[in-house]
Design an enzyme around this catalytic site. Sequence first.
Site, PDB file in Angstrom:
ATOM      1  N   SER A   1       2.237 -33.139 -19.372  1.00 38.02           N
ATOM      2  CA  SER A   1       1.417 -33.635 -18.255  1.00 38.02           C
ATOM      3  C   SER A   1       0.526 -32.519 -17.724  1.00 38.02           C
ATOM      4  CB  SER A   1       2.311 -34.137 -17.121  1.00 38.02           C
ATOM      5  OG  SER A   1       2.960 -33.064 -16.482  1.00 38.02           O
ATOM      6  N   ASP A   2      -0.653 -32.885 -17.250  1.00 41.34           N
ATOM      7  CA  ASP A   2      -1.390 -31.935 -16.431  1.00 41.34           C
ATOM      8  C   ASP A   2      -0.517 -31.689 -15.198  1.00 41.34           C
ATOM      9  OD1 ASP A   2      -3.275 -30.226 -15.378  1.00 41.34           O
ATOM     10  OD2 ASP A   2      -4.964 -31.583 -15.703  1.00 41.34           O
TER      11      ASP A   2
END
Length: 851
Positions: A264-265
């Site tokens: 994930s960012d």
Amino acid sequence: MAPLPSFLVPLLITAASAAIDPFTSGFPSPWAVGGLGWDEAYTKAKEFVSGLTLVEKVNLTTGTGWEADRCVGVTGSVPRLGFRGFCLQDGPLGIRYTDHNSAFPAGINVGATFSRRLMRLRGEAMGSEFHDKGIDVQLGPAAGPLGRVPQGGRNWEGFSPDPYLTGVAMAETIKGIQSKGVIACAKHYILNEQEHFRNSISVKIDDRTLHELYLWPFADSVRAGVGSIMCSYNKIEGLYSCENNWTTNYILKNELSFQGFVVSDWGAQKTTLGSALNGLDMAMPGGPFSPTPGPYSGAIWGGLLTEAVLRGDVPQWRLDDMVVRIMASYFKVHTGNYTTRPDINFSSWEKKAEGYFHPSSKSSWGVVNEFVDVQRNHAALIREIGAKSIVLLKNSNSALPLRKPASVAVIGRDAQDDPLGPNACVERACINATVAMGWGSGTAEYPYLISPSTALKARAAVDGTAFTSIVGNWDLAQAQAAARNASVAIVFATAHAGEDFVDVDGNKGDRNNLTLWDNGDALIRAVAAVNNNTVVVLHTAGPVVLDYAKAHPNVTAILWAGYPGQESGNGLADVLYGDVNPQGRSPFTWGKSVEDYGAELLFTAPDPRNPTQSFDEGVFIDYRHFQKAGIAPTWEFGFGLSYTTFDYSGLKIVSHNGEDTLTPTQMINEGLTEPASTFGTLNRSISANIPPAGFNKIWPYVYPWLSGSNVTIVPSTAAVTPATNGSEQRVLPAGGAPGGNPRLYEVMYTITAEIKNTGTVPGTEIPQLYVQLGGEENPWGVLRGFDDVALAPGETKMVKFELTRRDISNWNTTSQNWEIWSKPKFVFVGSSSNRIRLNATLPAPPGMVWV
Ligand SMILES: *[C@@H]1O[C@H](CO)[C@@H](O)[C@H](O)[C@H]1NC(C)=O
Ligand SMILES: *[C@@H]1O[C@H](CO)[C@@H](O)[C@H](O)[C@H]1NC(C)=O
Ligand SMILES: *[C@@H]1O[C@H](CO)[C@@H](O)[C@H](O)[C@H]1NC(C)=O
Ligand SMILES: *[C@@H]1O[C@H](CO)[C@@H](O)[C@H](O)[C@H]1NC(C)=O
Ligand SMILES: *[C@@H]1O[C@H](CO)[C@@H](O)[C@H](O)[C@H]1NC(C)=O
Ligand SMILES: *[C@@H]1O[C@H](CO)[C@@H](O)[C@H](O)[C@H]1NC(C)=O
Ligand SMILES: *[C@@H]1O[C@H](CO)[C@@H](O)[C@H](O)[C@H]1NC(C)=O
Ligand SMILES: *[C@@H]1O[C@H](CO)[C@@H](O)[C@H](O)[C@H]1NC(C)=O
Ligand SMILES: *[C@@H]1O[C@H](CO)[C@@H](O)[C@H](O)[C@H]1NC(C)=O
Ligand SMILES: *[C@@H]1O[C@H](CO)[C@@H](O)[C@H](O)[C@H]1NC(C)=O
Ligand SMILES: *[C@@H]1O[C@H](CO)[C@@H](O)[C@H](O)[C@H]1NC(C)=O
Ligand SMILES: *[C@@H]1O[C@H](CO)[C@@H](O)[C@H](O)[C@H]1NC(C)=O
């Protein structure tokens, strides 16, 4: 009719009836199976994962929290096996938040080189620096944003709004990084095209545009073997990227057969099950930026993922798949075994030697930073890329190269050193001195920064040239006084851009406009009014409106130097004085106004919590739009001048698909995957999944364990859904191997031409191949080949382009496959997207006629 072999009949029938058709029955998560370049890593990963306990597996999927360890993201570890957590660190142009590292040219400059060699060398150099600091994952390169709108705050982190150029640059960079034992991370997947509303915006896009434009460079990344891909902050068609069954499960992991892990960012993960079942494999930074009280510190995975697995909401195969993907990426890039990687020897959060190993909990004090110098001789490569990415946009009266001018006046703040040092501004978010990278998480600390003023002054001293240098952006009279009598006046100007978490002069990441900053346009006009040999140098994040300077008779030369990194001034001097003949080509189009670009950035929304944006322009961005709309740009995509001239001749096309036995329009890839596998048996007792007696938890550190022995696990009664079903899945027609159906990459045509240097100095030409696929729905031409050809005066060389099946195909949304449409197709070879020197009709493949 001969009966089918008996072993085939039952298999076909049972498997087909049990199989999930991923298109019609939901978008379930595909599991890693190895394949093209992954088999050995996959075998090692399966073996490693089989020996892990439930909480050890969860540990490798979840970060320990924001600022919990020394890298910007660190996963939990497996102390029992001496395996430390993964260290993930920004960013795409070098190591962020440390010291004794290099600050490389930004992606946009690398795009401007159109040089596979330089793309690869930069990847290798960056990879070796990350490796030596003990980093496992470099958070780069970037192909998202691609550059839908020129104001996009992070466009400069990537390479170009052209998907082909970006795809080549992604693949070369990834191969370079991973050859040094570091996992590359292709980001931000996908459609994160602007900074405004990036955490809430929902993008509407049609399937064809997704495939032909924004997905294209990610397909190249997957084919190049990228180990990780970062899902982005935005939503696509209403679902967050990090829980999006269409973009992650169906397209990335099934169609493109991505075998690595999706991370994930930072903070882009939203829910435990939504992310786990829709393709996320690693949560970063693991906990929230503001942790909450309680055993899980507000984390979305960690102990909550353990609970979900014990309840049965997340099947074991899905957890095992996450960890197999993570470990397969690890083994893929490691030449040795898992005990041989260097230790982490820096801290993102501490410039001094001593500090906390776990800053978020203020625990474990000691030497956290060893100041390891990882730069090697990378300065030379940085200077070379800096020089070779400069785009010479105008050069009248042979103003350049400079030949021992009597006097030089350097004018503008953008030429100067910052008296407080090159890293004075946090996250590089200012224009207090020369600008050589954008701002935000895609930055690195400069070891030093050679300003243009410093480099040009040194050069003037060698030549005996009188030299003056002034800041003068607002004191136009002072600038004019300095410029008036100079043999050459070099004016510097900038337009800066970056990430949304810092606001610079009211620009929230994205640029508010396409004009120069800091009074730059007025400065250029003022100097040009008094000096008929005015040279303009631009350090901008992308295009600016500059048609007035192009037309101004006293502006004799214009150079775009982009964001060249630490050797900025030296690379510029090399080009200004002709030690390097300019060979950079503009990786984007220069319009006369922001409206010229067609696509719009969304600055305001009626409901800012829920903004939506539709990419209605389809595939028509940048030069594709200018050509379709008949808008003359100031300078077109692919344009750049040289100090010499080149001639093109002898276009030849050879077709290779004579032996092709498939239908030429479409290749069907059929078959079924194996059912999902599990690796090892989980001990599902509560006692096996709580911290061992005496373990001292430090808040807000994120752990994989259940909150305590009194936690209640209520087994899930939910029916098996497509997302939790581990039966065989159909291989998609366009899929089958990393990057998609391997037949897409078969070379169908070899195209050659002769390039001759017709001038008097050595130079490098960048011949470009454009293909017209035909029909209203296709652009006039799309880039499908380029090369950098170095030629001595009078020398001729052959340039060779290879066109693959994918290069001449369109995406059919009904058949969900790439197809060669029967529209007549043409090839153009030229020195830019508008300057076509040679053309020919592409012969139709056997069995097809163009209609
Ligand atoms: C994708 O996930 C969303 C949200 O979970 C769901 O509504 C949708 O039906 C899923 N799509 C398919 C095709 O399974
Ligand atoms: C999970 O990782 C943390 C941090 O590295 C470590 O302290 C803990 O012991 C690990 N847990 C297990 C079960 O290995
Ligand atoms: C890893 O490599 C080292 C040095 O080559 C060797 O001593 C060690 O036995 C290897 N470990 C494993 C688990 O293969
Ligand atoms: C990084 O630091 C570790 C000790 O923490 C050391 O073993 C390793 O050699 C260092 N790496 C380099 C390249 O100096
Ligand atoms: C940048 O310059 C401005 C004035 O132009 C000044 O106020 C500010 O402190 C400077 N910032 C840094 C970090 O040097
Ligand atoms: C510039 O040249 C003019 C005319 O040649 C002269 O009068 C003036 O003093 C010069 N100015 C400077 C700053 O050298
Ligand atoms: C464009 O933005 C820059 C940076 O904020 C600003 O300096 C400049 O004045 C703006 N241009 C116009 C025409 O408003
Ligand atoms: C060009 O520069 C000369 C001085 O060299 C000046 O007299 C003239 O007005 C300038 N031309 C324009 C269009 O500004
Ligand atoms: C530019 O100005 C100089 C004097 O300042 C003059 O000698 C020269 O001829 C001019 N060049 C052009 C091309 O007008
Ligand atoms: C579980 O035990 C902890 C102490 O170990 C206590 O703080 C917590 O309230 C208990 N939770 C429940 C649901 O009983
Ligand atoms: C796309 O595929 C469908 C189904 O195979 C086919 O009917 C249609 O003609 C194709 N479209 C084009 C433009 O080739
Ligand atoms: C293609 O080449 C021919 C000469 O061979 C030329 O007449 C024609 O203008 C060219 N077309 C384009 C679009 O460049």
